[in-house]
Design an enzyme around this catalytic site. Sequence first.
Site, PDB file in Angstrom:
ATOM      1  N   ASP A 210       0.798  -1.222   0.000  1.00 18.04           N
ATOM      2  CA  ASP A 210       0.000   0.000   0.000  1.00 18.04           C
ATOM      3  C   ASP A 210       0.840   1.285   0.000  1.00 18.04           C
ATOM      4  O   ASP A 210       1.838   1.382   0.722  1.00 18.04           O
ATOM      5  CB  ASP A 210      -0.867  -0.038   1.271  1.00 18.04           C
ATOM      6  CG  ASP A 210      -1.752   1.172   1.419  1.00 18.04           C
ATOM      7  OD1 ASP A 210      -2.688   1.302   0.621  1.00 18.04           O
ATOM      8  OD2 ASP A 210      -1.501   1.994   2.329  1.00 18.04           O
TER       9      ASP A 210
ATOM     10  N   GLU B 103       1.484  -0.718  -4.996  1.00 18.90           N
ATOM     11  CA  GLU B 103       0.477   0.311  -5.269  1.00 18.90           C
ATOM     12  C   GLU B 103       1.182   1.655  -5.314  1.00 18.90           C
ATOM     13  O   GLU B 103       1.629   2.169  -4.291  1.00 18.90           O
ATOM     14  CB  GLU B 103      -0.598   0.374  -4.186  1.00 18.90           C
ATOM     15  CG  GLU B 103      -1.718   1.331  -4.595  1.00 18.90           C
ATOM     16  CD  GLU B 103      -2.289   2.190  -3.473  1.00 18.90           C
ATOM     17  OE1 GLU B 103      -3.411   2.674  -3.620  1.00 18.90           O
ATOM     18  OE2 GLU B 103      -1.599   2.395  -2.457  1.00 18.90           O
TER      19      GLU B 103
END
Length: 600
Positions: free
Chosen positions: A242, A316
């Site tokens: 993330d 990401e």
Amino acid sequence: MSWTRTVIVAVIAAAVVGTVVGLVVWAVMRETSTTEPPELRELDWWEHTVIYQIYPRSFKDSDGDGIGDLKGIISELEHLVDAGVGALWMSPIFKSPMYDFGYDISDFYDIQEEYGTMADFNELVEKAHALGLKVLLDYVPNHASTYSEYFKKSENREPGYEDYFVWADPVRVNGVNQEPSNWISQFGGSVWEFSEKRQQYYLHQFAIEQADFNFREQAVKDEMIKIMLFWIERGADGFRVDAIPHLFETAPDANGVYPDEPLSGNMFLRPDQAGYTTQIHTRDLIELYDVVYDWREAVDNWAKNNGSETKVLLAEAYANISMTMLYYGDEKGRIGAHFPFNFDFITTLSAESSARDFAYVIRHWFTYMPQGQVPNWVFGNHDQSRMPSRFRSNMVDGLNGLNMLLPGVAITYQGEEIGMKDGFVSWEDTVDVAALNQGNSSNYLEFSRDPCRTPYHWDNSTNAGFSTAPKTWLPVAEDYIEINLQAQKDASVSHYKVYQALTRLRKEKTLSHGAFDVQALSLNTLLLVRHLRTHDTYALLFNVGSVSDTVSLSNVDLLSEPLTVYISSVHSTRTPGSTISSSSITLLPGEALVLRAPPT
Ligand SMILES: *[C@@H]1O[C@H](CO)[C@@H](O)[C@H](O)[C@H]1NC(C)=O
Ligand SMILES: *[C@@H]1O[C@H](CO)[C@@H](O)[C@H](O)[C@H]1NC(C)=O
Ligand SMILES: *[C@@H]1O[C@H](CO)[C@@H](O)[C@H](O)[C@H]1NC(C)=O
Ligand SMILES: *[C@@H]1O[C@H](CO)[C@@H](O)[C@H](O)[C@H]1NC(C)=O
Ligand SMILES: [Ca+2]
Ligand SMILES: [Ca+2]
């Protein structure tokens, strides 16, 4: 999570000089890199898989509290097999006070109670593996919840934890304490929050309750690797990582002074909104890549030492093309993520895009991707408006067709297989911090990620079969009576049936190993061709426009007669098995056809 609607008007690098002509020999080069083996290269499990993103809170509720959970996921794993996907990625399931619905983790080593227990997790992994599905977890290294032990210890200056987070003294201006710099959080407001206890500010690039780790601290780097290996030991097959661009921030100078960021000049934003400044000190810092390369080394070593299959890292990163490609690896030969997510279909294409835009955006990725790497395609996720809402409802099958026919890894966000659209979430029902921070303004929906997170539509019963609760954590979208999985399974023609046909088609060697060519046949009709030596050729013909379009395939060398319709979009009048004349083909708005042709 770096939800970046503010930078959505990402401009494709204007300076793509030189044209990418003719065949892109991505796969062929991979194949012939050794001395022309007669056999096609055997692919690693992840290189051509379909990854299905589950948003656990909204997938399936097993105990009627209105919140999705692990037992719910376990009960529906067969759906993923039926859909033809190879791996599932779950958004965070770890202990969290849920200010950012799990992206604010308070215990990285345990499961959130409302989602289940470690025993449930073990059962999920065991069942998934027995069904042939890989399990990817969401790994959130940039920050921890301020409710975590790490943060509490750091706030108390406990030995070993003093510098676990980014702490800074206030700047005194005319005797008044001020924030150390003008940096703005992704969710709005200053990145700096004052701790009364420590009499210092801590940095948070996301919500106030998400304190950024200090990645210049060795103990933090070690702990992050420990967390990854902990879950790998428990059967995780890899991670979606993330918000990596935010890992580092510029350090203060020798006097402890943090530099301000320049103003972006965007007049449509308030000074407290993300995008008001240009993030030169809070994104894409070059130091972060070494951390990613270290993670890759750690998971590769683990796999090697344990004789296990590959454990993957998927980055990401909403970043420009050069910073994105650096996640694959650098010039010195260090390797990083197995791939950074390709968000181009989200950030640069929309309902207004022409077939030329589509072709350009697809080639853009290949132009910059380092040789020998694996591409991937993303059409939606838990941070972005859903695919049919960003594009048009009649484009669902064509977009899923692109996802499945392009080389590399396809990524599906839950609901894309049935064409789920954004749900409406009133201000009263809004729970997303990115929207709540805007107040009940007329434009909170522009910031809200709730509409793409409404519960999955299993069937047409109460709450779309998601939950038996009187009230679900987010409302179920109103259109579930028409758009739901059961109805699409029952129908002879549906988005789901098309999706299944597409994932089945992916098993063909042409799709896993073939070369590709993409071109705009006209302003609105896109042609994607996959071909491989003696194997059948497959082509996707897709009218991305909002009016009918007539094209000819007569001049496409790669396609020879007879052309057979192999898969057709739900509103097409052409049925699979029928032949089609290449000289003049009229496509309805959004119509998509997968054609089969003899080997070239
Ligand atoms: C994997 O290898 C490490 C040593 O690198 C070892 O400590 C661990 O027990 C092994 N785990 C499994 C599941 O075999
Ligand atoms: C991408 O971003 C980096 C770091 O912010 C910058 O140095 C570089 O010039 C940018 N490249 C392109 C192609 O925009
Ligand atoms: C939010 O704003 C709408 C429209 O301005 C209004 O009707 C509604 O009552 C407001 N809700 C709250 C909770 O303030
Ligand atoms: C609900 O779904 C069932 C089973 O698919 C179907 O038979 C029924 O007609 C549907 N009801 C409505 C109102 O669409
Ligand atoms: Ca539940
Ligand atoms: Ca950070």
